[in-house]
Design a protein around this motif. Structure first.
Motif, PDB file in Angstrom:
ATOM      1  N   UNK A   1      11.408 -40.297   7.966  1.00 24.93           N
ATOM      2  CA  UNK A   1      12.522 -41.184   8.194  1.00 24.93           C
ATOM      3  C   UNK A   1      13.816 -40.416   7.904  1.00 24.93           C
ATOM      4  N   UNK A   2      14.819 -40.667   8.768  1.00 27.65           N
ATOM      5  CA  UNK A   2      16.080 -39.954   8.646  1.00 27.65           C
ATOM      6  C   UNK A   2      17.021 -40.683   7.695  1.00 27.65           C
ATOM      7  N   UNK A   3      17.816 -39.891   7.029  1.00 30.80           N
ATOM      8  CA  UNK A   3      18.752 -40.478   6.072  1.00 30.80           C
ATOM      9  C   UNK A   3      19.971 -41.043   6.804  1.00 30.80           C
ATOM     10  N   UNK A   4      20.797 -41.798   6.069  1.00 31.85           N
ATOM     11  CA  UNK A   4      22.012 -42.388   6.629  1.00 31.85           C
ATOM     12  C   UNK A   4      22.979 -41.305   7.095  1.00 31.85           C
ATOM     13  N   UNK A   5      23.136 -40.242   6.334  1.00 31.28           N
ATOM     14  CA  UNK A   5      24.039 -39.142   6.692  1.00 31.28           C
ATOM     15  C   UNK A   5      23.603 -38.458   7.976  1.00 31.28           C
ATOM     16  N   UNK A   6      22.308 -38.260   8.153  1.00 32.29           N
ATOM     17  CA  UNK A   6      21.795 -37.620   9.360  1.00 32.29           C
ATOM     18  C   UNK A   6      22.077 -38.491  10.587  1.00 32.29           C
ATOM     19  N   UNK A   7      21.863 -39.792  10.480  1.00 33.39           N
ATOM     20  CA  UNK A   7      22.122 -40.716  11.605  1.00 33.39           C
ATOM     21  C   UNK A   7      23.621 -40.828  11.910  1.00 33.39           C
ATOM     22  N   UNK A   8      24.458 -40.862  10.867  1.00 29.35           N
ATOM     23  CA  UNK A   8      25.908 -40.933  11.074  1.00 29.35           C
ATOM     24  C   UNK A   8      26.413 -39.658  11.753  1.00 29.35           C
ATOM     25  N   UNK A   9      25.866 -38.511  11.352  1.00 30.40           N
ATOM     26  CA  UNK A   9      26.252 -37.248  11.972  1.00 30.40           C
ATOM     27  C   UNK A   9      25.860 -37.231  13.454  1.00 30.40           C
ATOM     28  N   UNK A  10      24.676 -37.700  13.784  1.00 30.46           N
ATOM     29  CA  UNK A  10      24.230 -37.729  15.181  1.00 30.46           C
ATOM     30  C   UNK A  10      25.109 -38.676  16.007  1.00 30.46           C
ATOM     31  N   UNK A  11      25.439 -39.839  15.443  1.00 28.02           N
ATOM     32  CA  UNK A  11      26.285 -40.798  16.155  1.00 28.02           C
ATOM     33  C   UNK A  11      27.694 -40.250  16.369  1.00 28.02           C
ATOM     34  N   UNK A  12      28.268 -39.618  15.352  1.00 32.25           N
ATOM     35  CA  UNK A  12      29.604 -39.048  15.461  1.00 32.25           C
ATOM     36  C   UNK A  12      29.631 -37.895  16.471  1.00 32.25           C
ATOM     37  N   UNK A  13      28.626 -37.054  16.458  1.00 32.54           N
ATOM     38  CA  UNK A  13      28.544 -35.954  17.421  1.00 32.54           C
ATOM     39  C   UNK A  13      28.437 -36.480  18.841  1.00 32.54           C
ATOM     40  N   UNK A  14      27.631 -37.498  19.057  1.00 31.76           N
ATOM     41  CA  UNK A  14      27.483 -38.097  20.386  1.00 31.76           C
ATOM     42  C   UNK A  14      28.806 -38.721  20.846  1.00 31.76           C
ATOM     43  N   UNK A  15      29.490 -39.449  19.956  1.00 31.95           N
ATOM     44  CA  UNK A  15      30.757 -40.089  20.314  1.00 31.95           C
ATOM     45  C   UNK A  15      31.826 -39.049  20.658  1.00 31.95           C
TER      46      UNK A  15
END
Length: 145
Positions: free
Chosen positions: A1-15
């Motif tokens: 399972x991915x951490x909150x920081x990893x998911x936020x980084x992926x979302x910010x990079x995509x945006x």
């Protein structure tokens, strides 16, 4: 399972990637705009011509100015700076320019100009004491975004 920081980084990079792509497409689309402005200047009459003692000559004239500048206004244009210039030749200089009128247009509604009988006074600053050497003066409308 991915951490909150990893998911936020992926979302910010995509945006940011999508934002950069949108900016590139918008900038690229402006290259396909081929402006074709038109302007007509008609000299109605010469009001006066004064020859001054210190070598400068002053000419006052009345002119009609009509311009269609709508093609210069794109999605990225905030304002246009336009001016009318008189260009003429003298024996000393192959090109002399005198700025006659200035206008700053900030919205699309002002892009159709009709200035009837606008009077402008301008001085020909010559190295010689006579303006009679000028055989032809060309009036041009220039712009800058």
């Amino acid at each position: 399972m991915h951490s909150f920081g990893y998911r936020a980084n992926a979302l910010l990079t995509f945006a940011l990637t999508i934002l950069a792509l949108m900016c590139a497409i918008a900038s690229f689309s402006d290259n396909f705009n081929f402006p074709s402005p038109s302007a007509q200047i008609q000299i109605v009459k010469f009001n006066w011509f004064q020859k001054q003692v210190h070598g400068n000559d002053e000419v006052s004239l009345t002119m009609n100015i009509t311009a269609d500048l709508q093609s210069l206004f794109t999605w990225n244009t905030k304002q246009l700076f336009i001016f009318v210039a008189a260009e003429y030749e003298t024996p000393q200089n192959s090109l002399n320019q005198v700025q006659i009128g200035v206008r700053n247009l900030k919205c699309l509604s002002g892009m159709l100009l009709y200035l009837p009988k606008s009077m402008r006074n301008f001085g020909f600053k010559l190295q010689t004491s006579t303006v009679l050497l000028i055989r032809e003066a060309i009036f041009v409308v220039r712009n800058s975004t």
